[in-house]
Design a protein around this motif. Sequence first.
Motif, PDB file in Angstrom:
ATOM      1  N   ASP A  45       3.045  10.206   2.615  1.00  0.00           N
ATOM      2  CA  ASP A  45       3.659  11.158   3.445  1.00  0.00           C
ATOM      3  C   ASP A  45       4.804  11.636   2.994  1.00  0.00           C
ATOM      4  OD1 ASP A  45       1.441  10.819   5.470  1.00  0.00           O
ATOM      5  OD2 ASP A  45       2.704   9.779   6.844  1.00  0.00           O
ATOM      6  N   ARG A  46       5.532  10.743   2.346  1.00  0.00           N
ATOM      7  CA  ARG A  46       7.027  11.317   1.758  1.00  0.00           C
ATOM      8  C   ARG A  46       6.950  11.701   0.335  1.00  0.00           C
ATOM      9  NH1 ARG A  46      11.409   9.702   5.609  1.00  0.00           N
ATOM     10  NH2 ARG A  46      10.618   9.286   7.434  1.00  0.00           N
ATOM     11  N   GLY A  47       5.771  11.295  -0.358  1.00  0.00           N
ATOM     12  CA  GLY A  47       5.631  11.848  -1.848  1.00  0.00           C
ATOM     13  C   GLY A  47       6.198  11.062  -2.700  1.00  0.00           C
ATOM     14  N   LEU A  48       6.315   9.430  -2.431  1.00  0.00           N
ATOM     15  CA  LEU A  48       7.206   8.531  -3.126  1.00  0.00           C
ATOM     16  C   LEU A  48       6.180   8.014  -4.475  1.00  0.00           C
ATOM     17  CD1 LEU A  48       8.595   6.115  -0.462  1.00  0.00           C
ATOM     18  CD2 LEU A  48       9.566   8.299  -1.521  1.00  0.00           C
ATOM     19  N   GLY A  49       6.501   7.686  -5.416  1.00  0.00           N
ATOM     20  CA  GLY A  49       5.648   7.333  -6.650  1.00  0.00           C
ATOM     21  C   GLY A  49       5.745   8.086  -7.763  1.00  0.00           C
ATOM     22  N   TRP A  50       4.518   7.830  -8.438  1.00  0.00           N
ATOM     23  CA  TRP A  50       4.415   8.455  -9.640  1.00  0.00           C
ATOM     24  C   TRP A  50       4.163   9.854  -9.862  1.00  0.00           C
ATOM     25  CZ3 TRP A  50       6.079   5.004 -13.446  1.00  0.00           C
ATOM     26  CH2 TRP A  50       5.945   3.511 -13.000  1.00  0.00           C
ATOM     27  N   ASP A  51       4.863  10.839 -10.881  1.00  0.00           N
ATOM     28  CA  ASP A  51       4.477  12.162 -10.936  1.00  0.00           C
ATOM     29  C   ASP A  51       4.752  12.542 -12.493  1.00  0.00           C
ATOM     30  OD1 ASP A  51       4.550  14.811 -10.723  1.00  0.00           O
ATOM     31  OD2 ASP A  51       6.269  14.948  -9.481  1.00  0.00           O
ATOM     32  N   ILE A  52       3.588  13.123 -12.993  1.00  0.00           N
ATOM     33  CA  ILE A  52       3.514  13.149 -14.422  1.00  0.00           C
ATOM     34  C   ILE A  52       2.951  14.579 -14.522  1.00  0.00           C
ATOM     35  CG2 ILE A  52       2.663  12.571 -16.517  1.00  0.00           C
ATOM     36  CD1 ILE A  52       2.606   9.811 -15.603  1.00  0.00           C
ATOM     37  N   ASP A 210     -11.360  11.672 -17.054  1.00  0.00           N
ATOM     38  CA  ASP A 210     -12.090  11.178 -18.197  1.00  0.00           C
ATOM     39  C   ASP A 210     -12.046   9.745 -18.063  1.00  0.00           C
ATOM     40  OD1 ASP A 210      -9.239  11.115 -18.793  1.00  0.00           O
ATOM     41  OD2 ASP A 210     -10.015  10.571 -21.027  1.00  0.00           O
ATOM     42  N   VAL A 211     -11.124   9.090 -17.599  1.00  0.00           N
ATOM     43  CA  VAL A 211     -11.422   7.392 -17.191  1.00  0.00           C
ATOM     44  C   VAL A 211     -10.966   7.336 -15.752  1.00  0.00           C
ATOM     45  CG1 VAL A 211     -10.820   6.960 -19.432  1.00  0.00           C
ATOM     46  CG2 VAL A 211      -9.110   7.007 -17.994  1.00  0.00           C
ATOM     47  N   ALA A 212     -11.009   6.126 -15.346  1.00  0.00           N
ATOM     48  CA  ALA A 212     -10.728   5.909 -13.888  1.00  0.00           C
ATOM     49  C   ALA A 212      -9.106   5.680 -13.801  1.00  0.00           C
ATOM     50  CB  ALA A 212     -11.171   4.490 -13.523  1.00  0.00           C
ATOM     51  N   PRO A 213      -8.495   6.011 -12.615  1.00  0.00           N
ATOM     52  CA  PRO A 213      -7.025   5.939 -12.661  1.00  0.00           C
ATOM     53  C   PRO A 213      -6.508   4.567 -12.552  1.00  0.00           C
ATOM     54  CG  PRO A 213      -7.758   6.739 -10.686  1.00  0.00           C
ATOM     55  CD  PRO A 213      -9.031   6.758 -11.459  1.00  0.00           C
ATOM     56  N   ASP A 214      -5.540   4.085 -13.404  1.00  0.00           N
ATOM     57  CA  ASP A 214      -5.056   2.979 -13.088  1.00  0.00           C
ATOM     58  C   ASP A 214      -4.059   3.100 -11.983  1.00  0.00           C
ATOM     59  OD1 ASP A 214      -6.090   2.141 -15.539  1.00  0.00           O
ATOM     60  OD2 ASP A 214      -4.399   2.540 -16.492  1.00  0.00           O
ATOM     61  N   PHE A 215      -3.492   3.984 -11.489  1.00  0.00           N
ATOM     62  CA  PHE A 215      -2.709   4.234 -10.253  1.00  0.00           C
ATOM     63  C   PHE A 215      -2.837   5.469  -9.817  1.00  0.00           C
ATOM     64  CE2 PHE A 215      -0.824   5.893 -14.330  1.00  0.00           C
ATOM     65  CZ  PHE A 215      -0.140   6.793 -13.893  1.00  0.00           C
ATOM     66  N   LEU A 216      -2.191   6.029  -8.800  1.00  0.00           N
ATOM     67  CA  LEU A 216      -2.494   7.175  -8.297  1.00  0.00           C
ATOM     68  C   LEU A 216      -1.087   8.111  -8.357  1.00  0.00           C
ATOM     69  CD1 LEU A 216      -3.857   6.988  -4.586  1.00  0.00           C
ATOM     70  CD2 LEU A 216      -4.930   7.449  -6.865  1.00  0.00           C
ATOM     71  N   LEU A 217      -1.062   9.274  -8.762  1.00  0.00           N
ATOM     72  CA  LEU A 217       0.006  10.225  -8.738  1.00  0.00           C
ATOM     73  C   LEU A 217       0.400  10.853  -7.504  1.00  0.00           C
ATOM     74  CD1 LEU A 217      -1.146  12.480 -11.906  1.00  0.00           C
ATOM     75  CD2 LEU A 217       0.957  10.536 -11.885  1.00  0.00           C
ATOM     76  N   VAL A 218       1.603  11.232  -7.218  1.00  0.00           N
ATOM     77  CA  VAL A 218       1.830  11.959  -6.104  1.00  0.00           C
ATOM     78  C   VAL A 218       0.944  12.951  -5.790  1.00  0.00           C
ATOM     79  CG1 VAL A 218       3.697  13.612  -5.066  1.00  0.00           C
ATOM     80  CG2 VAL A 218       4.416  11.289  -5.964  1.00  0.00           C
ATOM     81  N   ALA A 219       0.475  13.558  -6.892  1.00  0.00           N
ATOM     82  CA  ALA A 219      -0.135  14.832  -6.573  1.00  0.00           C
ATOM     83  C   ALA A 219      -1.784  14.477  -6.079  1.00  0.00           C
ATOM     84  CB  ALA A 219      -0.583  15.616  -7.935  1.00  0.00           C
ATOM     85  N   ASP A 220      -2.139  13.221  -6.541  1.00  0.00           N
ATOM     86  CA  ASP A 220      -3.179  12.742  -5.962  1.00  0.00           C
ATOM     87  C   ASP A 220      -3.314  12.599  -4.445  1.00  0.00           C
ATOM     88  OD1 ASP A 220      -4.481  12.334  -8.212  1.00  0.00           O
ATOM     89  OD2 ASP A 220      -3.629  10.661  -8.801  1.00  0.00           O
ATOM     90  N   TYR A 221      -2.061  12.254  -3.573  1.00  0.00           N
ATOM     91  CA  TYR A 221      -2.132  12.055  -2.186  1.00  0.00           C
ATOM     92  C   TYR A 221      -2.494  13.334  -1.570  1.00  0.00           C
ATOM     93  CZ  TYR A 221       1.744   8.749  -3.642  1.00  0.00           C
ATOM     94  OH  TYR A 221       2.289   7.667  -4.196  1.00  0.00           O
ATOM     95  N   PHE A 222      -2.215  14.698  -2.116  1.00  0.00           N
ATOM     96  CA  PHE A 222      -2.465  15.798  -1.498  1.00  0.00           C
ATOM     97  C   PHE A 222      -3.995  16.329  -2.114  1.00  0.00           C
ATOM     98  CE2 PHE A 222       1.958  15.914  -3.151  1.00  0.00           C
ATOM     99  CZ  PHE A 222       2.631  15.177  -1.927  1.00  0.00           C
ATOM    100  N   SER A 223      -4.397  15.782  -2.662  1.00  0.00           N
ATOM    101  CA  SER A 223      -5.901  16.260  -3.153  1.00  0.00           C
ATOM    102  C   SER A 223      -7.062  15.685  -2.167  1.00  0.00           C
ATOM    103  CB  SER A 223      -6.315  15.952  -4.600  1.00  0.00           C
ATOM    104  OG  SER A 223      -6.401  14.529  -4.639  1.00  0.00           O
TER     105      SER A 223
END
Length: 223
Positions: A45-52, A210-223
């Motif tokens: 909800d707060r958009g914490l974490g990885w962002d690339i 192209d491969v499975a994610p090792d982790f989620l990006l912040v952008a993945d939270y909103f998809s």
Amino acid sequence: MKRSEINAIKSEAEAFIRSFGAVLPPFANWSPDQMRSDKAAGIRDRGLGWDITDYGQGRFDELGLFLFTLRNGDVSDLNSGRGMLYAEKLLVSRDEQLSPMHRHIVKAEDIINRGGGDLVMEMYASDADGGVDRDTPVIVPSDGCPVTIKPGELLRLKPGESVTLMPGVWHAFWAEQGDCLIGEVSTVNDDRTDNVFEDPIPRFATIEEDVAPDFLLVADYFS
């Protein structure tokens, strides 16, 4: 960006951060399933974490940025003036990698060179319509002291130095003489709504799975 590229960038950036003695919070290593769980609802909800991001341009080494959001309040608290009104991020700008010209609507921020190469800032005032004013000097605090930046002049921040940017100050930045670890302390913000770019580019990357994610990006939270 390919997901495989994102996985690799995360590993490289995490090692770079650790090289300065900084340790990320435990949720930095949570799996995608953990991050999708009810326990992680507040993180999402707060958009914490990885962002690339490559800003949707497919040239990450030239135009891109790595970010990790450590903490972020709730934008709704700004209306009351009480609560968690702040955010904190760590950023990695690679040598000569541009973060393009943009401004914020709400967010005020301190940008701090935490180590590595020099952080080079290009800054402009806003004109009456909110666009880039390339004719008027802009005055910004740097480590608490006012600095006047003439149009086209660059501000170079050595490790330990910082600049404060208020909403409406246009800025682009990049690292020189090596990759740079950047700290950001700011007003609570929502990166989905509070970034205005001079050129019409997206804030988040378009991802090719192209491969499975090792982790989620912040952008993945909103998809």
